[in-house]
Design an enzyme around this catalytic site. Structure first.
Site, PDB file in Angstrom:
ATOM      1  N   ASP A  11      37.764  32.882  19.712  1.00  0.00           N
ATOM      2  CA  ASP A  11      38.946  33.589  19.171  1.00  0.00           C
ATOM      3  C   ASP A  11      39.877  34.092  20.272  1.00  0.00           C
ATOM      4  OD1 ASP A  11      37.792  33.200  16.726  1.00  0.00           O
ATOM      5  OD2 ASP A  11      37.064  35.261  16.519  1.00  0.00           O
TER       6      ASP A  11
HETATM    7  P1  TAP Z   1      33.833  34.225  19.214  1.00  0.00           P
HETATM    8  O1  TAP Z   1      35.220  33.988  18.771  1.00  0.00           O
HETATM    9  O2  TAP Z   1      32.909  34.883  18.276  1.00  0.00           O
HETATM   10  O3  TAP Z   1      33.249  32.807  19.650  1.00  0.00           O
HETATM   11  C1  TAP Z   1      32.002  32.710  20.277  1.00  0.00           C
HETATM   12  C2  TAP Z   1      31.674  31.245  20.433  1.00  0.00           C
HETATM   13  O4  TAP Z   1      30.507  31.173  21.206  1.00  0.00           O
HETATM   14  C3  TAP Z   1      31.399  30.565  19.115  1.00  0.00           C
HETATM   15  O5  TAP Z   1      32.460  29.756  18.713  1.00  0.00           O
HETATM   16  C4  TAP Z   1      30.110  29.754  19.371  1.00  0.00           C
HETATM   17  O6  TAP Z   1      30.370  28.389  19.124  1.00  0.00           O
HETATM   18  C5  TAP Z   1      29.853  29.973  20.859  1.00  0.00           C
HETATM   19  N1  TAP Z   1      28.435  30.157  21.135  1.00  0.00           N
HETATM   20  C6  TAP Z   1      27.522  30.862  20.430  1.00  0.00           C
HETATM   21  N2  TAP Z   1      26.328  30.772  20.989  1.00  0.00           N
HETATM   22  C7  TAP Z   1      26.471  30.006  22.090  1.00  0.00           C
HETATM   23  C8  TAP Z   1      25.586  29.547  23.098  1.00  0.00           C
HETATM   24  N3  TAP Z   1      24.266  29.847  23.087  1.00  0.00           N
HETATM   25  N4  TAP Z   1      26.083  28.774  24.092  1.00  0.00           N
HETATM   26  C9  TAP Z   1      27.380  28.441  24.117  1.00  0.00           C
HETATM   27  N5  TAP Z   1      28.271  28.841  23.179  1.00  0.00           N
HETATM   28  C10 TAP Z   1      27.814  29.607  22.192  1.00  0.00           C
HETATM   29  O7  TAP Z   1      33.777  35.070  20.565  1.00  0.00           O
HETATM   30  P2  TAP Z   1      34.938  35.649  21.477  1.00  0.00           P
HETATM   31  O8  TAP Z   1      35.906  34.592  21.858  1.00  0.00           O
HETATM   32  O9  TAP Z   1      34.218  36.407  22.530  1.00  0.00           O
HETATM   33  O10 TAP Z   1      35.736  36.627  20.532  1.00  0.00           O
HETATM   34  C11 TAP Z   1      35.175  37.804  20.051  1.00  0.00           C
HETATM   35  C12 TAP Z   1      35.455  37.929  18.582  1.00  0.00           C
HETATM   36  O11 TAP Z   1      34.634  38.947  18.046  1.00  0.00           O
HETATM   37  C13 TAP Z   1      36.894  38.321  18.286  1.00  0.00           C
HETATM   38  O12 TAP Z   1      37.308  37.781  17.076  1.00  0.00           O
HETATM   39  C14 TAP Z   1      36.777  39.840  18.213  1.00  0.00           C
HETATM   40  O13 TAP Z   1      37.825  40.433  17.506  1.00  0.00           O
HETATM   41  C15 TAP Z   1      35.473  39.965  17.470  1.00  0.00           C
HETATM   42  N6  TAP Z   1      34.789  41.228  17.668  1.00  0.00           N
HETATM   43  C16 TAP Z   1      34.884  41.842  18.845  1.00  0.00           C
HETATM   44  C17 TAP Z   1      34.262  43.038  19.031  1.00  0.00           C
HETATM   45  C18 TAP Z   1      34.448  43.697  20.345  1.00  0.00           C
HETATM   46  S1  TAP Z   1      34.790  45.245  20.428  1.00  0.00           S
HETATM   47  N7  TAP Z   1      34.380  42.996  21.441  1.00  0.00           N
HETATM   48  C19 TAP Z   1      33.454  43.595  18.013  1.00  0.00           C
HETATM   49  C20 TAP Z   1      33.338  42.905  16.805  1.00  0.00           C
HETATM   50  C21 TAP Z   1      34.026  41.701  16.652  1.00  0.00           C
HETATM   51  P3  TAP Z   1      29.142  27.389  18.781  1.00  0.00           P
HETATM   52  O14 TAP Z   1      28.472  27.975  17.590  1.00  0.00           O
HETATM   53  O15 TAP Z   1      29.804  26.083  18.523  1.00  0.00           O
HETATM   54  O16 TAP Z   1      28.265  27.361  19.987  1.00  0.00           O
END
Ligand code: TAP
Length: 487
Positions: free
Chosen positions: A414
């Site tokens: 994201d």
């Molecule tokens: P995300 O958009 O959640 O993407 C994480 C990606 O990691 C996934 O697409 C997944 O794809 C990949 N992944 C998962 N396990 C993996 C592994 N073992 N090896 C390699 N890749 C892996 O993460 P982001 O870009 O860090 O964004 C964070 C999101 O979480 C935002 O939308 C944010 O608003 C939200 N959020 C943030 C917080 C805070 S405060 N940081 C709290 C709650 C929510 P695959 O499944 O294809 O591997």
């Protein structure tokens, strides 16, 4: 038998509580320990702002709080000179709380940390609620001022408690995001009812305890309905907002008990939570007004699949990646949630070291909401001893992007999704992102083409400069380091 205080002392102005001598000129230890507790809390909070000092800061603040708690238990005397008593209950509670807290904190996975924070925050709200209930019953004829403090502490603490429990359930997947029909109107009516009932009680129009407990029930319902429809990328804002609610509710408790350390702690948590909420809002492009009326984008979290036809993407091999990086001038690593899931931070540091040995300049681009909690990536990389100077905040990283030869996106999705800038129909439209597509080469490591937290597909994967490197982040990084040793 629980001893009850019969009469409540009239609240004294708080600044008097730091007076260290009594009427006979004897030094009073209790206010002194409160001052120490307050100072250590402020120092600890300051030290939390840097990874190098964060752990120490936490311990210093905790030590100050323990001192203040023990001093209250043993040194407090009421106006008649009576000690607190009820030691069995107090230490029983302390023991249970300490054991449960220690076990939970030791057991928790890094990825489940936000859930735990949310639940613990809810417990703080519940404490503030219980304090208000107890004080409501201990004061047969409270002044309007005291009743205001009791009612506000109860309402805010209860909202924080029920809201945090729902946030906890949503983060661990037990509770699904649910749009509430006419939710905003219902929330508004509930708030209005709370205001009217509070005025009726405080003004003395009605003294019925049923009014007090009616407010408690409405506040609990408001907390549930307020958090229930919020989903996807908006969750962190709510958690930090609820955190600030708990701080404010605790500060009301400090007012009730004329306790400066409780007041300082509450105000600091309340203001730190508010600042964090504002920063999060900015990072996720949500207005605070929308947060307050519980009207978020409410996107489904991580449940959707890719739906739009995007064309084809390009894959890159590990060997080609190693060659590209070894001969690059500047490499920027963009860590995301996947890096935390894979616990690949140490392997990532290994990659950084081997690239630097080859004369490559390496830095990390950190998005403020990458991962699942504020500062997630900073904590993770600090754990692997990555130097803090190498971490670039989003704005600085974006400035350097066009002069970067290779960007390696590891488990982030994201936070690098260009739809946030380019697609007004996208639920994340307006959220600032790391503009990795400006770099010469973009390599994205993840396990599949599945979406990230916001549940939407990512145009970046289909851009001409992007190549996909599929696999688990830890394994990929270990293999990449192996390949680089051969180059
Ligand atoms: P995300 O958009 O959640 O993407 C994480 C990606 O990691 C996934 O697409 C997944 O794809 C990949 N992944 C998962 N396990 C993996 C592994 N073992 N090896 C390699 N890749 C892996 O993460 P982001 O870009 O860090 O964004 C964070 C999101 O979480 C935002 O939308 C944010 O608003 C939200 N959020 C943030 C917080 C805070 S405060 N940081 C709290 C709650 C929510 P695959 O499944 O294809 O591997």
């Amino acid at each position: 038998m629980i001893k009850r205080r019969k009469e409540h002392r009239a609240p004294k102005p708080v600044f008097l509580l730091f007076t260290f001598k009594d009427a006979n000129g004897r030094v009073m230890l209790l206010p002194l320990t409160y001052l120490i507790g307050s100072v250590t809390f402020i120092l600890g909070l300051k030290m939390l702002s840097h990874p190098d000092s964060a752990r120490r800061g936490n311990l210093i603040a905790a030590a100050g709080m323990i001192l203040a708690i023990l001093a209250t238990i043993f040194l407090y005397r009421d106006d008649n000179g009576n000690a607190l008593g009820n030691y069995g209950w107090i230490f029983g509670g302390l023991l249970i709380g300490s054991v449960v807290g220690t076990l939970a904190a030791k057991k928790v996975q890094m990825t489940a940390m936000p859930e735990m924070v949310s639940l613990f925050n809810g417990m703080g709200g519940a404490c503030a609620m219980l304090i208000s209930i107890v004080e409501y019953h201990h004061n047969p004829a409270p002044s309007a001022g005291m009743l205001t403090v009791i009612v506000l502490g109860m309402i805010i603490g209860t909202v924080s408690f029920s809201g945090s429990v729902i946030a906890w359930g949503k983060l661990n997947g037990r509770i699904k995001d649910k749009a509430i029909p006419a939710g905003q109107t219902i929330n508004f009516v509930l708030l209005l009812a709370l205001v009217v009932m509070a005025i009726a009680l405080i003004s003395g129009y009605s003294t019925q305890p049923a009014l007090f407990y009616g407010m408690l029930a409405i506040a609990a319902l408001y907390g549930v309905l307020f958090v229930m429809p919020i989903g996807g990328a908006d969750m962190p804002v709510v958690i930090s907002l609820l955190n600030s609610f708990t701080g404010v509710a605790a500060a009301f408790g400090g007012f009730l008990y004329n306790n400066p350390v409780m007041l300082t702690g509450g105000i600091l948590v309340g203001s730190a939570g508010t600042i964090l909420t504002i920063l999060m809002c900015k990072a996720m492009n949500r207005s605070l007004k929308n947060v307050l009326i519980g009207s978020f984008g409410g996107q489904q979290s991580g449940t959707g699949g890719a739906t739009k036809e995007q064309g084809s993407y390009r894959e890159i091999s590990l060997t080609d990646t190693a060659v590209l990086m070894a001969y690059a001038q500047k490499v920027m690593i963009i860590p995301g949630y996947g890096l935390a899931v894979a616990q690949a931070q140490h392997a990532c540091h290994e990659l950084e070291k081997i690239l630097e040995d080859k004369g490559v300049e390496v830095s990390y681009g950190i998005h403020p909401v990458a991962g699942r909690m504020p500062g997630h990536m900073n904590v993770l990389l600090a754990e692997a001893d990555v130097s803090y100077d190498k971490l670039k905040e989003m704005e600085d990283a974006n400035e350097e992007m066009s002069q970067t030869s290779v960007v390696l996106v590891i488990g982030a999705n994201d936070v690098v999704n260009p739809a946030a800038k380019e697609d007004p129909a996208s639920p994340i439209y307006g959220m600032p992102i790391l503009e990795v597509e400006k770099a010469e080469h973009v390599i994205v490591n993840k396990r599949s083409m599945k979406p990230g937290y916001a549940g939407i597909e990512n145009d970046l994967f289909f851009k001409p400069r992007t190549s996909m490197l599929f696999g688990d982040a830890k394994k990929m990084l270990q293999d990449l380091v192996g390949e680089l040793k051969q180059v």
